[in-house]
Write a protein that holds these residues in place. Structure first.
Motif, mmCIF file in Angstrom:
data_model
loop_
_atom_site.group_PDB
_atom_site.id
_atom_site.type_symbol
_atom_site.label_atom_id
_atom_site.label_comp_id
_atom_site.label_asym_id
_atom_site.label_seq_id
_atom_site.Cartn_x
_atom_site.Cartn_y
_atom_site.Cartn_z
ATOM 1 N N ILE A 82 -11.242 75.437 -38.848
ATOM 2 C CA ILE A 82 -11.582 73.992 -38.927
ATOM 3 C C ILE A 82 -12.785 73.728 -38.032
ATOM 4 C CG2 ILE A 82 -10.734 71.657 -38.415
ATOM 5 C CD1 ILE A 82 -7.878 73.144 -38.911
ATOM 6 N N HIS A 83 -13.767 73.020 -38.614
ATOM 7 C CA HIS A 83 -14.964 72.707 -37.826
ATOM 8 C C HIS A 83 -15.210 71.198 -37.830
ATOM 9 C CE1 HIS A 83 -18.749 73.189 -35.829
ATOM 10 N NE2 HIS A 83 -19.372 72.536 -36.806
ATOM 11 N N VAL A 84 -15.393 70.706 -36.600
ATOM 12 C CA VAL A 84 -15.684 69.263 -36.457
ATOM 13 C C VAL A 84 -17.172 69.121 -36.126
ATOM 14 C CG1 VAL A 84 -15.111 67.143 -35.210
ATOM 15 C CG2 VAL A 84 -13.349 68.888 -35.560
ATOM 16 N N SER A 85 -17.875 68.292 -36.895
ATOM 17 C CA SER A 85 -19.317 68.096 -36.616
ATOM 18 C C SER A 85 -19.674 66.614 -36.749
ATOM 19 C CB SER A 85 -20.154 68.927 -37.598
ATOM 20 O OG SER A 85 -19.880 68.514 -38.902
ATOM 21 N N VAL A 86 -20.886 66.297 -36.315
ATOM 22 C CA VAL A 86 -21.322 64.889 -36.377
ATOM 23 C C VAL A 86 -22.821 64.817 -36.622
ATOM 24 C CG1 VAL A 86 -21.693 64.697 -33.877
ATOM 25 C CG2 VAL A 86 -21.194 62.648 -35.192
ATOM 26 N N GLN A 87 -23.243 63.772 -37.321
ATOM 27 C CA GLN A 87 -24.678 63.530 -37.568
ATOM 28 C C GLN A 87 -24.933 62.051 -37.386
ATOM 29 O OE1 GLN A 87 -25.192 65.102 -41.621
ATOM 30 N NE2 GLN A 87 -27.109 65.966 -40.850
ATOM 31 N N GLN A 88 -26.137 61.741 -36.861
ATOM 32 C CA GLN A 88 -26.465 60.319 -36.773
ATOM 33 C C GLN A 88 -27.137 59.900 -38.070
ATOM 34 O OE1 GLN A 88 -28.607 59.077 -33.222
ATOM 35 N NE2 GLN A 88 -29.232 57.193 -34.262
ATOM 36 N N LYS A 89 -26.608 58.858 -38.711
ATOM 37 C CA LYS A 89 -27.191 58.365 -39.978
ATOM 38 C C LYS A 89 -27.446 56.875 -39.808
ATOM 39 C CE LYS A 89 -26.516 61.965 -42.875
ATOM 40 N NZ LYS A 89 -27.408 62.511 -43.895
ATOM 41 N N GLY A 90 -28.712 56.516 -39.582
ATOM 42 C CA GLY A 90 -29.058 55.101 -39.376
ATOM 43 C C GLY A 90 -28.351 54.557 -38.150
ATOM 44 N N GLN A 91 -27.587 53.498 -38.369
ATOM 45 C CA GLN A 91 -26.928 52.831 -37.252
ATOM 46 C C GLN A 91 -25.494 53.315 -37.044
ATOM 47 O OE1 GLN A 91 -28.304 50.536 -34.899
ATOM 48 N NE2 GLN A 91 -30.028 51.598 -35.856
ATOM 49 N N GLU A 92 -25.165 54.476 -37.603
ATOM 50 C CA GLU A 92 -23.787 54.952 -37.434
ATOM 51 C C GLU A 92 -23.743 56.469 -37.270
ATOM 52 O OE1 GLU A 92 -21.984 53.335 -40.968
ATOM 53 O OE2 GLU A 92 -22.712 54.968 -42.222
ATOM 54 N N TRP A 93 -22.597 56.936 -36.767
ATOM 55 C CA TRP A 93 -22.326 58.374 -36.685
ATOM 56 C C TRP A 93 -21.553 58.763 -37.943
ATOM 57 C CZ3 TRP A 93 -24.843 60.680 -32.955
ATOM 58 C CH2 TRP A 93 -25.060 60.034 -31.730
ATOM 59 N N ARG A 94 -21.887 59.938 -38.491
ATOM 60 C CA ARG A 94 -21.071 60.433 -39.605
ATOM 61 C C ARG A 94 -20.406 61.728 -39.160
ATOM 62 N NH1 ARG A 94 -23.215 62.586 -45.254
ATOM 63 N NH2 ARG A 94 -23.052 64.528 -44.076
ATOM 64 N N PHE A 95 -19.082 61.677 -39.078
ATOM 65 C CA PHE A 95 -18.301 62.834 -38.636
ATOM 66 C C PHE A 95 -17.791 63.598 -39.857
ATOM 67 C CE2 PHE A 95 -18.121 59.657 -35.368
ATOM 68 C CZ PHE A 95 -18.236 60.368 -34.192
ATOM 69 N N ALA A 96 -17.605 64.901 -39.661
ATOM 70 C CA ALA A 96 -17.034 65.719 -40.733
ATOM 71 C C ALA A 96 -15.996 66.658 -40.117
ATOM 72 C CB ALA A 96 -18.136 66.516 -41.416
ATOM 73 N N VAL A 97 -14.810 66.679 -40.723
ATOM 74 C CA VAL A 97 -13.788 67.647 -40.312
ATOM 75 C C VAL A 97 -13.559 68.544 -41.534
ATOM 76 C CG1 VAL A 97 -11.440 67.958 -39.452
ATOM 77 C CG2 VAL A 97 -12.764 65.954 -38.742
ATOM 78 N N ALA A 98 -14.114 69.764 -41.442
ATOM 79 C CA ALA A 98 -14.100 70.663 -42.606
ATOM 80 C C ALA A 98 -13.090 71.786 -42.387
ATOM 81 C CB ALA A 98 -15.500 71.230 -42.810
ATOM 82 N N ASP A 99 -12.313 72.089 -43.449
ATOM 83 C CA ASP A 99 -11.373 73.213 -43.342
ATOM 84 C C ASP A 99 -11.544 74.168 -44.523
ATOM 85 O OD1 ASP A 99 -9.714 72.517 -45.597
ATOM 86 O OD2 ASP A 99 -8.812 70.933 -44.366
ATOM 87 N N ASN A 100 -10.896 75.302 -44.438
ATOM 88 C CA ASN A 100 -10.962 76.304 -45.519
ATOM 89 C C ASN A 100 -9.610 76.353 -46.237
ATOM 90 O OD1 ASN A 100 -9.519 77.335 -43.407
ATOM 91 N ND2 ASN A 100 -10.286 79.444 -43.629
ATOM 92 N N GLY A 101 -8.975 75.156 -46.318
ATOM 93 C CA GLY A 101 -7.602 75.102 -46.821
ATOM 94 C C GLY A 101 -7.491 75.139 -48.334
ATOM 95 N N MET A 102 -6.344 74.662 -48.806
ATOM 96 C CA MET A 102 -6.028 74.785 -50.233
ATOM 97 C C MET A 102 -6.771 73.781 -51.112
ATOM 98 S SD MET A 102 -2.146 73.285 -50.098
ATOM 99 C CE MET A 102 -1.562 74.516 -48.964
#
Lengths: 137, 647
Positions: free
Chosen positions: B566-586
């Protein structure tokens, strides 16, 4: 064994919980006399030194928060306002409480805040906790 | 003839009759041997008295005596004539004498004696002295005169300088006038009336015109020409106007269009006196652009009126100082008042008393600062009922940034407001219900659990058949229900009133807490959890723990054949943060992308435990913070949950 018989006030409308509490205290080896008040209004009368239990000064009070005719928090507040009872050790035992209720209770200096466990084993451990409080000098 | 002339007799005659005093001295004894009558008169003595006297004795001039004697001796010695001038003082008067002596040469060549001629030079001397004095006085006078003339000179120079200065000032003034005349960007000209001939038309001649004249009027080289020549179309009208200025002396300001080139001019004509002549000065400018803008503004105003009258909102405009100067018809229809009653600050009377103070205060502040006016308040309708309105007003600014006016609208939001209130009430009721239900339901469940266990503990030995198994089913069922209720309670508490205040929460700390909470599951599944550097955001620590714990926990719980990564990442997009929690699940089937966020929505059976509230909690946490949550997934390989949070 402790020789003293402790006077314990329980503010609880659920006789199932009262029974479990008695069992827990007995298992912990505490000798006690339990006075049970089943609703908030009677609890307030006790705290304000009125009615049936006007002169009763227990060694420990166990309060539930959700009661008929008023909540346990109001009773706790009244206890802390009473000259006779202001130093009475109080334990809150509730099945569930909001964070707000918990914070309010802590403002009134509770000795212990217990969320009533559903597992029997955990339930019986409460006896030991209360015993420790009673033994405090 | 000459030889016959008695030379000696002639000499004697001359000497005897000469008015000049003359005498002769004998060389032998230096005594006077001859004295003419003039000599005797001079000295006041007779001839007999003088003959035989020395010259000093004869002249009674002791002061000069010795000098005269030695002078005589020198004449005798040298044979040359001598002149001696002496002064003799008598009775405080001084007399000046000149003695001329020359030798008498005998025929044998020796010097027999000397002739002395005496001349009084006092008057000559005095004249000379007088002349000298006169000269002295003259020079003093001259000096005084020089001084006097110097003063006169200074005054003259001063006067000359003054005149020069005056001339310079005049020149400068003329230059200034000329410079002003030529540098003002408004057209300027001086015109004089042409004497009317019988039957002739009234006309004016241009005496002077500045450089801007041509630029402003579009017509050049007018000097010396007449108005009618230069402006045949409008000239007559102008001449009448200028004639009126000339006659009355009252300045006139007017606007005229030039049919010659289509320009619009604004003119100001006034009477002046110049070189003793009464003339008319005209100052003017080209206002074609301004006129065009005004016409455009009028057209725009008409459009605005049309638009505002056809809109369903109440529209108003205000001056830059906040006085309302226009209301559309809806205002009059709504309030039952006339536009005069509403204008200025009359509208305030129609604001509900509860909102009046804030409305006026906010409006004043906006007018001062220029910031947008945005307020929900109530306006009283003609029938006395007050309805909620959303009023927005925006300042309009000039090119220099100054506020020129305000435009605003008031929208009746009574129905939205009522719906919103109902919705809020319903939501509050629902939350209260969920809380009460989950809270109060815990109580009997605990009883069931505790006493089921007590039953087994104390009577287990006496239970027969499947009784123990049944009791266990009861206990397990109750446990599951307790979990559901706990989640439901938690869900209902998110964003409740007690959570209205937000703190700055470090999400790195949140993820660390989640790692600890999920420690056992991570260890059992062999999950690898990686996390980028995360920002701090506004919210509640406990809620963010719920958010990340549910998403990361899901990644572990619904893993595929491989150990979960599981990988947690973040990017700044305009006036907000965009978080992603990605897994290799089913993975998740696309048709469930929406439903999985609903309460009690589960995609799996009892094999994977869960209450079906986790993602509903995630959605609620994110939305209460002002963000969104969604999922992207591929069956059998990966799932990524995205959510946004404000910066």
């Amino acid at each position: 064994m402790i020789d003293k018989t402790f006077q314990i006030l329980v503010l609880e409308d659920n006789d199932g919980d009262v029974y479990l509490l008695k069992k827990a205290l007995t298992n912990a080896g505490v000798r006690f006399q339990m006075t049970v008040i089943e609703d908030g209004a009677s609890g307030l009368a006790f705290a304000r030194r009125r009615g049936e239990h006007a002169a009763f000064i227990p060694d420990l009070a166990v309060l539930d928060l959700n009661l008929p005719k008023g909540g346990g928090l109001a009773v706790l507040e009244a206890i802390r306002m009473s000259k006779d009872l202001e130093h009475l050790p109080v334990v809150i035992a509730t099945s569930s409480a909001t964070s707000g209720e918990r914070a309010a209770a802590e403002d009134f200096k509770v000795a212990q805040f217990i969320t009533k466990p559903s597992a029997l084993e955990e339930c019986l451990k409460i006896g030991a906790t209360l015993k420790a409080l009673l033994m405090k000098p | 003839m000459a030889r016959d002339f008695d030379f000696l007799g002639m000499c004697q005659t001359i000497a005897e009759s000469s008015p000049m005093p003359m005498a002769a001295v004998d060389n032998a004894n230096l005594l006077l041997c001859y004295a003419n009558p003039a000599f005797c008169r001079l000295l006041g003595k007779t001839n007999q008295q003088l003959i035989g006297e020395t010259l000093p004795e004869a002249t009674n001039d002791a002061a000069n005596g010795e000098g005269l004697q030695s002078l005589l001796r020198r004449v005798f010695k040298t044979g040359k004539a001598e002149i001696h001038t002496g002064v003799k003082e008598e009775f405080q008067d001084a007399f000046y004498w000149s003695y001329s002596m020359w030798p008498i040469v005998a025929p044998a060549g020796d010097i027999a004696g000397a002739v002395i001629q005496v001349t009084e030079t006092t008057s000559h001397h005095n004249q000379s002295t007088a002349m000298n004095q006169a000269l002295l006085v003259g020079s003093v006078l001259q000096h005084e005169l020089t001084e006097a003339s110097e003063i006169v000179n200074v005054q003259l120079r001063h006067e000359i300088a003054e005149r020069k200065r005056a001339a310079k000032l005049l020149k400068e003034s003329e230059q200034k006038y000329r410079a002003l005349f030529d540098s003002i960007d408004e057209g300027f000209c001086i015109i004089e009336k042409i004497e009317e001939r019988p039957g002739g038309k009234l006309d004016f001649r241009y005496i002077e015109a500045n450089q801007a004249f041509g630029e402003q009027s579009g017509v050049n080289n007018v000097e010396g020409k007449t108005i009618r020549q230069m402006f045949p179309e409008v000239g007559e009208e102008w001449c009448d106007t200028y004639e009126a200025v000339l006659r009355t002396g009252k300045p006139i300001r007017f606007e005229r269009g030039l049919t010659e080139n289509g320009r619009q001019l604004e003119l100001y004509a006034f009477r002046i006196t110049m070189d003793g002549q009464i003339r008319v000065a005209v100052i003017f400018k080209d206002i074609t652009g301004r006129k065009r803008s005004e016409a455009e503004a009028q057209r725009n105003a008409k459009r605005f009126r049309f638009l505002s009258e056809s809109m369903p909102q109440k529209i108003f405009t205000a001056t830059h100082i906040g006085d309302i100067d226009y209301f559309n018809q809806l205002w009059m229809d709504y309030t039952g008042a006339t536009i005069e009653q509403l204008k200025g600050s009359g509208w305030v009377r129609f604001v509900h008393p509860d909102c009046m103070e804030e409305t006026v205060r906010r409006w004043k502040r906006c007018v001062e600062t220029g910031e947008q006016f945005n307020l929900v308040h109530r306006f009283r309708r003609a029938d006395g009922v007050s309805r909620w309105h959303l009023t927005l007003a925006q300042s309009m600014r000039t090119s220099t940034g100054a506020i020129s006016m305000w435009i605003g609208s008031s929208t009746d939001i009574q129905e939205q407001k009522e719906t919103e209130q109902e919705l809020r009430r319903a939501n509050d009721d629902l939350n209260q219900f969920a809380f009460a239900a989950s809270h109060d339901l815990q109580e009997p469940l605990r009883m069931i659990t505790s006493y089921s266990q007590l039953l087994i503990n104390e009577y287990g030995a006496n239970l027969q058949g499947d009784a123990t198994m049944f009791v266990n089913f009861i206990t397990r069922g109750v446990k599951q229900m307790q979990e559901l209720l706990a989640d439901l309670l938690s869900f209902s508490e998110i964003g409740s009133k007690s959570e209205e205040s937000h703190d700055l929460v470090d999400l790195n700390v949140v993820v660390e807490t989640v790692r600890r909470n999920l420690g056992m599951a991570i260890e059992e599944s062999g999950a690898i959890i990686s996390c980028a550097e995360l920002p701090s955001v506004l919210g509640h620590h406990a809620r963010f723990v719920q958010l990340f714990q549910n998403l990361i926990g899901n990644g572990i719980k619904y893993h595929g054949a491989q150990p979960p990564r599981i990988h947690v990442s973040v990017q700044q997009k305009g006036q907000e943060w965009r978080f992603a929690v990605a897994d290799n699940g089913m993975g998740i089937e696309p048709e469930y992308f929406q439903t999985i966020f609903g309460v009690f929505k589960r995609l799996h059976g009892k094999a994977i435990p869960g209450t079906g509230i986790g993602l509903a909690i995630c959605q609620r946490v994110v939305e209460r913070c002002g963000g969104r949550i969604w999922v992207e997934s591929q069956i059998g390989s990966c799932t990524t949950f995205y959510f946004t949070l404000p910066l």
